[in-house]
Design an enzyme around this catalytic site. Structure first.
Site, short mmCIF file in Angstrom:
data_model
loop_
_atom_site.label_atom_id
_atom_site.label_comp_id
_atom_site.label_asym_id
_atom_site.label_seq_id
_atom_site.Cartn_x
_atom_site.Cartn_y
_atom_site.Cartn_z
N ARG A 13 0.79 -1.25 0.00
CA ARG A 13 0.00 0.00 0.00
C ARG A 13 0.81 1.29 0.00
O ARG A 13 0.23 2.36 0.11
CB ARG A 13 -0.97 0.04 1.19
CG ARG A 13 -1.91 -1.15 1.32
CD ARG A 13 -2.89 -1.21 0.19
NE ARG A 13 -3.94 -2.19 0.43
CZ ARG A 13 -4.48 -2.95 -0.52
NH1 ARG A 13 -4.08 -2.83 -1.77
NH2 ARG A 13 -5.42 -3.82 -0.23
N ASN A 47 -0.44 -1.86 -7.32
CA ASN A 47 -1.69 -1.08 -7.36
C ASN A 47 -1.76 -0.10 -6.19
O ASN A 47 -2.70 -0.07 -5.41
CB ASN A 47 -2.92 -1.99 -7.39
CG ASN A 47 -3.08 -2.85 -6.14
OD1 ASN A 47 -2.10 -3.15 -5.46
ND2 ASN A 47 -4.29 -3.26 -5.84
N HIS A 94 -4.19 -10.73 -13.55
CA HIS A 94 -5.34 -10.85 -12.66
C HIS A 94 -6.49 -11.30 -13.55
O HIS A 94 -7.05 -10.50 -14.29
CB HIS A 94 -5.61 -9.47 -12.03
CG HIS A 94 -6.87 -9.39 -11.23
ND1 HIS A 94 -6.88 -8.98 -9.92
CD2 HIS A 94 -8.16 -9.64 -11.53
CE1 HIS A 94 -8.12 -8.99 -9.46
NE2 HIS A 94 -8.92 -9.37 -10.42
N HIS A 132 -3.71 -15.49 -8.26
CA HIS A 132 -4.85 -16.00 -7.47
C HIS A 132 -5.85 -16.87 -8.24
O HIS A 132 -7.02 -16.52 -8.38
CB HIS A 132 -5.57 -14.88 -6.72
CG HIS A 132 -5.77 -13.58 -7.44
ND1 HIS A 132 -6.32 -13.49 -8.69
CD2 HIS A 132 -5.50 -12.30 -7.05
CE1 HIS A 132 -6.39 -12.22 -9.04
NE2 HIS A 132 -5.90 -11.48 -8.08
N ASP A 152 -1.73 -12.88 -1.39
CA ASP A 152 -2.62 -11.77 -1.77
C ASP A 152 -3.01 -10.95 -0.53
O ASP A 152 -4.15 -10.51 -0.40
CB ASP A 152 -3.86 -12.27 -2.50
CG ASP A 152 -4.60 -11.14 -3.24
OD1 ASP A 152 -4.08 -10.01 -3.28
OD2 ASP A 152 -5.69 -11.40 -3.78
#
Ligand code: NCD
Length: 452
Positions: A68, A98, A183, A236, A320
Site C-alpha cells: 500500500r 496497485n 489478474h 490467485h 494476496d
C-alpha cells in the site's frame, strides 16, 4: 545457539532430517557441525536449546502482497507490511503495484526499494505495472521498470482486458525474461459481481459471477503467451476449470505458472452464510472480510485447488495479503473493498486445513512456499534458486502449536480477516533474514535450555 533435535526441511537440497542446527549471525549449519562450532558448544560458548518438535526451513517467499505504499499508508506501510510478513514466516515478498500512484515508472520502483531498505525488515521485490497508470491500454515502459528493479509486471486489482495490449506486453516481457502476472477476471462476465455464482449467492441475494469469468481470460492469455513464447503467471487461481487449462498448457510445454491463495485453499462460499465448518465457531453472515477478488468459491473448487497444489499444477502459494481500513469493510457486503489481510495467518491456516488433514505433507507445503515461488522468479538475476545449504533466510516453525486468530494482535494495519476466533494449528516461531532475527527473538529466548 544450537537447536537440538529439530527437523530440518530444505526442499532445495532435498534435506528432511532430525538433527542439531547451529544458528549464529548469518550461519545456519545443520549437522555435521564444523570443528569450531563443536568447540563453541563444548566450551559452553553457545547456548544449547531443545528444538524437539520444531522445524527449520528456508524462509517463505510471497509472490503477491499489497504493501500500500505509496498512497494508502493508512491501510499499510512497507514497515508494517514487512513486520506482518516476518510474523508470517516470509523472508521475501513481492509488492504489487496497485498503489497510489501505481508503480508504473522507474522512479516509483526506486521509491519502493528505497523505502524497503529504510523501513522494511524482510526483502521486498517490487512488481511494476503492465500498463501506464494501470489503465489497461498503453503498455508501460517495461524495460525501464526492469532496469530499476521490477521483478515482474502486473496490473493486479484489474485485469488487462485488451488482448492487443496483453500481446504487446507479453512480447516485451519475453525479451526481458520476466513474467507477466495476470489478474484473471473478465470484466465483461464479472459485471458488478461480488461473490461466486451459486446457491449461496442466490440465497444471500448477492450478485455472483461464475468461474468462467476467470477461465475465459486464463484461456485467452495462455494462447497469447504461447504465441509470444512469453512467461505468463496466473495470479490467485480460484476456479477448478482454470486448473484444467494450466495443466494442458504445462503438458504442452508452455511457460505458464500459477499461484493459489490460502483463502482459496481453505474457505468456501458457505462461509458467507456464517458456516465456518465444524472445527470453528460460527461466523457472521455477509462478513465483509470475506469480500475478496476472486471470490471464495464452491467446495469443489477448493478441493481442486488443493489437489493442483499437491500435484504441482499450481507452482506456489501466495497470500494476496490485501490490508484495508476498518471503514472500507464497515459497509454493506457489496460495497466493501475487496481483500483479506492474510500474510500472518497463511501458514497456520494451511497447516490446519491441508497438512493436519493429510491432504498434503509438510515438506510439500514448504516447497510450495519456498522454491515454488522462487522458481517463478527464475528469470531475475540472483533469484530463482535457493543455495544448497540453509540460510541466511530461515524460518523456525512449530507445526503443532495452536493459536487463536485475533486481528488486534496483527502487526499489519489491516485487521480484515474472516478468521477471527478460529484456532489454527501451526505457528511461526521465528523468522531470520540475512542472519538477523526479525521476528521471534523472545520465543527463541524462551526455548528450554539444555546446555551451553
Ligand atoms: C486486492 C487489493 O486490495 O489490492 N484485493 C483483492 O481482493 N484481492 C486487489 C485485487 O486483486 O483485487
Amino acid at each position: 545457539m544450537l537447536l537440538r533435535g529439530a527437523r530440518v526441511i530444505d526442499p532445495a537440497s532435498g534435506t528432511d532430517v532430525v538433527g542439531d542446527v547451529y544458528i549464529e549471525a548469518g550461519v545456519f549449519q545443520a549437522e555435521p557441525l564444523t570443528d569450531d562450532q563443536n568447540a563453541r558448544v563444548d566450551q559452553g560458548r553457545t547456548k544449547v536449546v531443545n528444538g524437539t518438535g520444531l522445524v527449520v526451513s528456508p524462509g517463505f517467499v510471497d509472490l503477491h502482497c499489497h504493501l500500500r505504499e505509496p498512497g494508502q499508508e493508512h491501510k499499510e506501510t512497507i514497515a508494517t507490511g514487512t513486520e506482518a510478513a516476518a510474523r508470517g514466516g516470509f523472508t521475501t515478498v513481492c509488492a504489487m503495484p496497485n498503489t497510489n500512484p501505481p508503480i508504473d515508472s522507474p522512479g516509483l520502483v526506486e521509491f519502493v526499494l528505497k523505502r524497503a531498505k529504510e523501513t522494511g525488515i524482510v526483502r521486498v521485490l517490487p512488481i511494476g505495472t503492465i500498463t501506464a497508470g494501470r489503465q489497461g491500454e498503453r503498455v508501460a515502459d517495461l524495460e525501464e521498470l526492469a532496469s530499476a528493479g521490477a521483478v515482474a509486471f502486473s496490473d493486479d486489482g484489474s485485469p488487462v482486458a485488451n488482448p492487443q495490449t496483453m500481446r504487446n506486453a507479453l512480447m516485451i516481457a519475453r525479451n526481458l525474461n520476466l513474467p507477466i502476472i495476470q489478474h484473471c477476471e473478465d470484466p465483461a462476465i464479472l459485471g458488478d459481481a461480488v461473490a461466486h455464482e451459486g446457491w449461496v449467492s442466490q440465497r444471500l441475494g448477492l450478485t455472483g459471477a461464475p468461474g468462467a469469468a476467470e477461465e475465459s481470460l486464463a484461456a485467452r492469455d495462455i494462447e497469447l503467451a504461447a504465441l509470444t513464447r512469453a512467461h505468463l503467471h496466473l495470479a490467485h487461481v480460484s476456479s477448478a476449470g482454470t486448473i484444467d487449462l494450466i495443466k494442458r498448457a504445462k503438458d504442452r510445454g508452455r511457460k505458464v505458472t500459477a499461484e493459489v491463495m490460502p483463502h482459496h485453499l481453505a474457505l468456501t462460499d458457505e462461509w458467507l452464510l456464517g458456516d465456518r465448518g465444524s472445527d470453528w465457531p460460527t461466523g457472521s453472515e455477509y462478513d465483509t472480510n470475506l469480500r475478496v477478488n476472486p471470490p471464495v468459491r464452491s467446495p469443489e473448487d477448493v478441493e481442486a485447488m488443493a489437489i493442483a497444489l499437491r500435484d504441482g499444477v499450481i507452482d506456489a502459494v501466495a497470500t494476496d495479503h490485501a490490508p484495508h481500513a476498518w471503514e472500507d469493510k464497515a459497509v454493506p457486503f457489496g460495497e466493501a473493498a475487496p481483500g483479506i489481510s492474510g500474510i500472518e495467518t497463511a501458514f497456520g491456516l494451511l497447516m490446519t486445513r491441508l497438512v493436519h488433514t493429510g491432504v498434503i505433507d509438510l515438506p510439500m507445503l514448504i516447497t510450495r512456499m519456498t522454491i515454488g515461488p522462487a522458481s517463478v522468479l527464475a528469470g531475475v538475476p540472483g533469484l530463482g534458486t535457493f543455495s544448497e545449504k540453509l540460510g541466511p533466510d530461515v524460518v523456525i516453525l512449530d507445526p503443532n502449536q495452536e493459536w487463536t486468530v485475533d486481528p488486534d494482535e496483527f502487526a499489519s494495519k489491516g485487521k480484515n480477516t474472516p478468521l477471527t476466533g478460529c484456532t489454527l494449528r501451526g505457528a511461526v516461531v521465528a523468522t531470520i533474514v540475512g542472519g538477523r532475527v526479525v521476528h521471534g527473538e523472545k520465543a527463541l529466548d524462551a526455548l528450554e535450555r539444555v546446555g551451553g
